[in-house]
Design a protein around this motif. Sequence first.
Motif, mmCIF file in Angstrom:
data_model
loop_
_atom_site.group_PDB
_atom_site.id
_atom_site.type_symbol
_atom_site.label_atom_id
_atom_site.label_comp_id
_atom_site.label_asym_id
_atom_site.label_seq_id
_atom_site.Cartn_x
_atom_site.Cartn_y
_atom_site.Cartn_z
ATOM 1 N N LYS A 61 0.828 -1.202 0.000
ATOM 2 C CA LYS A 61 0.000 0.000 0.000
ATOM 3 C C LYS A 61 0.864 1.254 0.000
ATOM 4 N N TYR A 62 0.439 2.251 -0.786
ATOM 5 C CA TYR A 62 1.149 3.521 -0.893
ATOM 6 C C TYR A 62 0.249 4.662 -0.420
ATOM 7 N N GLN A 63 0.817 5.562 0.370
ATOM 8 C CA GLN A 63 0.127 6.792 0.721
ATOM 9 C C GLN A 63 0.296 7.798 -0.421
ATOM 10 N N THR A 64 -0.466 8.881 -0.362
ATOM 11 C CA THR A 64 -0.526 9.806 -1.496
ATOM 12 C C THR A 64 0.844 10.347 -1.900
ATOM 13 N N ALA A 65 1.615 10.831 -0.938
ATOM 14 C CA ALA A 65 2.904 11.455 -1.263
ATOM 15 C C ALA A 65 3.861 10.455 -1.902
ATOM 16 N N GLU A 66 3.960 9.262 -1.311
ATOM 17 C CA GLU A 66 4.887 8.280 -1.870
ATOM 18 C C GLU A 66 4.371 7.719 -3.195
ATOM 19 N N ALA A 67 3.049 7.700 -3.375
ATOM 20 C CA ALA A 67 2.489 7.263 -4.658
ATOM 21 C C ALA A 67 2.866 8.244 -5.765
ATOM 22 N N ASN A 68 2.813 9.533 -5.451
ATOM 23 C CA ASN A 68 3.208 10.543 -6.439
ATOM 24 C C ASN A 68 4.671 10.386 -6.840
ATOM 25 N N ILE A 69 5.527 10.184 -5.858
ATOM 26 C CA ILE A 69 6.958 10.018 -6.135
ATOM 27 C C ILE A 69 7.193 8.765 -6.971
ATOM 28 N N PHE A 70 6.507 7.676 -6.603
ATOM 29 C CA PHE A 70 6.670 6.414 -7.327
ATOM 30 C C PHE A 70 6.286 6.572 -8.797
ATOM 31 N N LEU A 71 5.153 7.232 -9.056
ATOM 32 C CA LEU A 71 4.727 7.413 -10.440
ATOM 33 C C LEU A 71 5.660 8.358 -11.194
ATOM 34 N N GLU A 72 6.096 9.411 -10.544
ATOM 35 C CA GLU A 72 7.032 10.338 -11.187
ATOM 36 C C GLU A 72 8.287 9.611 -11.655
ATOM 37 N N GLN A 73 8.749 8.675 -10.840
ATOM 38 C CA GLN A 73 9.999 7.983 -11.141
ATOM 39 C C GLN A 73 9.818 6.802 -12.087
ATOM 40 N N ASN A 74 8.609 6.220 -12.125
ATOM 41 C CA ASN A 74 8.424 4.979 -12.868
ATOM 42 C C ASN A 74 7.356 5.032 -13.960
ATOM 43 N N TYR A 75 6.223 5.661 -13.685
ATOM 44 C CA TYR A 75 5.122 5.674 -14.648
ATOM 45 C C TYR A 75 4.492 7.066 -14.713
ATOM 46 N N PRO A 76 5.238 8.053 -15.183
ATOM 47 C CA PRO A 76 4.723 9.435 -15.174
ATOM 48 C C PRO A 76 3.480 9.639 -16.033
ATOM 49 N N ALA A 77 3.208 8.722 -16.958
ATOM 50 C CA ALA A 77 2.030 8.875 -17.818
ATOM 51 C C ALA A 77 0.732 8.827 -17.019
ATOM 52 N N TYR A 78 0.776 8.249 -15.820
ATOM 53 C CA TYR A 78 -0.431 8.158 -14.999
ATOM 54 C C TYR A 78 -0.655 9.403 -14.143
ATOM 55 N N LEU A 79 0.299 10.302 -14.108
ATOM 56 C CA LEU A 79 0.094 11.574 -13.418
ATOM 57 C C LEU A 79 -0.828 12.438 -14.270
ATOM 58 N N HIS A 80 -1.734 13.151 -13.622
ATOM 59 C CA HIS A 80 -2.770 13.848 -14.386
ATOM 60 C C HIS A 80 -3.129 15.164 -13.717
ATOM 61 N N TYR A 81 -3.283 16.174 -14.536
ATOM 62 C CA TYR A 81 -3.818 17.444 -14.048
ATOM 63 C C TYR A 81 -5.268 17.547 -14.498
ATOM 64 N N SER A 82 -6.189 17.642 -13.542
ATOM 65 C CA SER A 82 -7.609 17.738 -13.859
ATOM 66 C C SER A 82 -8.000 19.196 -14.069
ATOM 67 N N THR A 83 -8.440 19.500 -15.280
ATOM 68 C CA THR A 83 -8.898 20.863 -15.556
ATOM 69 C C THR A 83 -10.235 21.134 -14.875
ATOM 70 N N GLU A 84 -11.031 20.074 -14.676
ATOM 71 C CA GLU A 84 -12.323 20.248 -14.013
ATOM 72 C C GLU A 84 -12.143 20.558 -12.533
ATOM 73 N N LEU A 85 -11.200 19.864 -11.898
ATOM 74 C CA LEU A 85 -10.983 20.042 -10.462
ATOM 75 C C LEU A 85 -9.864 21.030 -10.157
ATOM 76 N N ASP A 86 -9.110 21.422 -11.196
ATOM 77 C CA ASP A 86 -7.925 22.258 -11.000
ATOM 78 C C ASP A 86 -7.033 21.628 -9.932
ATOM 79 N N ALA A 87 -6.747 20.334 -10.134
ATOM 80 C CA ALA A 87 -5.992 19.580 -9.132
ATOM 81 C C ALA A 87 -5.137 18.520 -9.813
ATOM 82 N N HIS A 88 -4.041 18.186 -9.158
ATOM 83 C CA HIS A 88 -3.163 17.123 -9.636
ATOM 84 C C HIS A 88 -3.560 15.816 -8.953
ATOM 85 N N LEU A 89 -3.794 14.782 -9.748
ATOM 86 C CA LEU A 89 -4.105 13.463 -9.229
ATOM 87 C C LEU A 89 -3.609 12.440 -10.235
#
Length: 313
Positions: free
Chosen positions: A47-75
Amino acid sequence: MKAADVFAKDFIETEEGLIFAVVAQGTEQNKVLCFLRYVYKTPCWIKYQTAEANIFLEQNYPAYLHYSTELDAHLHAVSADRIVNHYQPRQRLLQIMQAKRHDHVEQDVFQLCKWYQQHGLDLSQAGITGSILIGAQQPGSDIDLVCYERNLFHACRTVTQELISLGQLQALNGKDWLQSYERRSCALNLADYVRHEQRKYNKAMINARKFDLSFIDLSVNPKPVNYQKCGSITLQSKIIDDTRAFDYPAEYKIDHAHISSIVSFTATYAGQAINGETVEASGMLEQTAQGNKRLVVGSSREAPGEYIKVVQG
């Protein structure tokens, strides 16, 4: 699979061995909005918490990082063609209720649901999410029940209160509340957190195991609305409509000259206040192109520094 059939609290798995928790019904740019929660590392899910999940994706699968224009938020977001497994809470709960054998965690799920059924509740519109949904539960895992009908959810809360009074379930004790509080990284102090939580009856203990009740409204498929962040604010206002206080996201209509509602994307502040109460809320002010304003509490799951608390009954 159709991405339109994916709902909040569902889990989706990709071919890389990543499991994401869905956070919104429908899609944005043909992608399911979600957060990475589990990564498969032989022989189990981690299990990954939010902060470590972001780091993991940045380093390994950045394509899954997303900026939501509807929410004006990074998820995070996953396109439908990348999904290899769709874990659905209602199917998993039905599987547990029909199974002949259970582990200790599943047995507690089974017993809890049997008690609800004995009190006349139809659980066909209930499911199980969290680690149990994907079979990754540990001996100390919590139970996360989700209801898909508003009346069923509130009936479960009522029966939970009754089962506590009968001694079949137990209210959380001081140690339990402290553990729940620390897990949430809540901006309120412990006393305020417990004061609000104790009256919700959406969590209790069964055989020393904590369970939570949550609600997802499947009838709602909101039209996309783009919000722009305007900065952090703190306000005090009276609640005038708490109908959707336990929804995801929770929404409170308020009596305010310029801001129509307080919205919370973190479960900590679901059911936090009722009609007629005055709350103090701190979060991010957002505005649509038409000038409609709302205060958002929980721009991240942990929502550091953001809160809703009752200051006058």
